[in-house]
Motif scaffolding. Sequence first.
Motif, short mmCIF file in Angstrom:
data_model
loop_
_atom_site.label_atom_id
_atom_site.label_comp_id
_atom_site.label_asym_id
_atom_site.label_seq_id
_atom_site.Cartn_x
_atom_site.Cartn_y
_atom_site.Cartn_z
N LYS A 139 0.82 -1.21 0.00
CA LYS A 139 0.00 0.00 0.00
C LYS A 139 0.85 1.26 0.00
N ARG A 140 2.01 1.21 0.68
CA ARG A 140 2.86 2.39 0.82
C ARG A 140 4.04 2.38 -0.15
N SER A 141 3.94 1.57 -1.19
CA SER A 141 5.03 1.52 -2.17
C SER A 141 5.10 2.78 -3.02
N GLY A 142 4.00 3.53 -3.04
CA GLY A 142 3.95 4.72 -3.85
C GLY A 142 3.47 4.48 -5.26
N ASN A 143 3.12 3.22 -5.54
CA ASN A 143 2.62 2.87 -6.88
C ASN A 143 1.18 2.38 -6.73
N GLN A 144 0.24 3.25 -7.01
CA GLN A 144 -1.17 2.93 -6.81
C GLN A 144 -1.67 1.87 -7.79
N PHE A 145 -1.10 1.83 -8.98
CA PHE A 145 -1.51 0.81 -9.94
C PHE A 145 -1.12 -0.58 -9.44
N LEU A 146 0.05 -0.68 -8.83
CA LEU A 146 0.48 -1.96 -8.27
C LEU A 146 -0.45 -2.40 -7.15
N TYR A 147 -0.81 -1.45 -6.27
CA TYR A 147 -1.71 -1.79 -5.17
C TYR A 147 -3.09 -2.19 -5.70
N GLN A 148 -3.55 -1.52 -6.75
CA GLN A 148 -4.85 -1.86 -7.33
C GLN A 148 -4.83 -3.24 -7.96
N LEU A 149 -3.69 -3.66 -8.51
CA LEU A 149 -3.58 -5.02 -9.04
C LEU A 149 -3.79 -6.04 -7.93
N PHE A 150 -3.20 -5.78 -6.77
CA PHE A 150 -3.41 -6.66 -5.62
C PHE A 150 -4.87 -6.68 -5.20
N GLN A 151 -5.48 -5.50 -5.18
CA GLN A 151 -6.87 -5.39 -4.75
C GLN A 151 -7.81 -6.08 -5.73
N LYS A 152 -7.63 -5.82 -7.01
CA LYS A 152 -8.51 -6.41 -8.02
C LYS A 152 -8.34 -7.91 -8.12
#
Length: 213
Positions: A139-152
């Motif tokens: 979540k705190r990696s600074g890459n929201q697309f990466l976090y969204q991949l985890f979420q989706k």
Amino acid sequence: MKISSSDLGKQAYHKVKQMIVSKKLLPGQKIVQEQLAEQLGISRTPLRDALQRLEAELLVESIPRRGVVVRQFNDREIVEIYECRIALEVTAVRLFAEKAQQSEIDGLRKLLEPFEHTNEIDEKAYQKADSNFHDTIIKRSGNQFLYQLFQKGNLLVCIDAIGLVRPPKETLQEHLDIVTAIHNRDGAKAASLLKEHLEKSKRLIVENPGYEN
């Protein structure tokens, strides 16, 4: 426990999802919809909506002549989940080491403190800390697309549903070493340590005598 009348399907979805993650509904357990709807204080219609959404997220499945059951991941599926984790989390931890605020790194370290000086680690508490540890990095990696991949992909929820693959006594020091690398702002070292941390769990499953490729 009761759900209010507003947005029942969405609320039921979140409640049942939490019941799966917390093991109040166990892998392989049949969901008796009448009983669960009564327990949540709703009708079966919003519950069906919630179960359809959870089925799309691979957390429950409909089995002919049995009904809806909590999804029980087989070893091959768990390995596939770990492969996805490795691909994404290794990038996330490198970015976290480079970009995280010191307060975020300190927070990551504090998650592990309750387990450092005890002979008997509460596995339930440790699993929660482990989940928060990995979620924070992503979540705190600074890459929201990466976090969204985890979420989706629902990866973190699937991981929570699977539970700990290795005991805390094996993984605690690995987590601490990852935090040390992050603290030193050594993204390459943190990525290498996290990859090996996840690969060890993956290998344990693959080397299971009952594993079918």
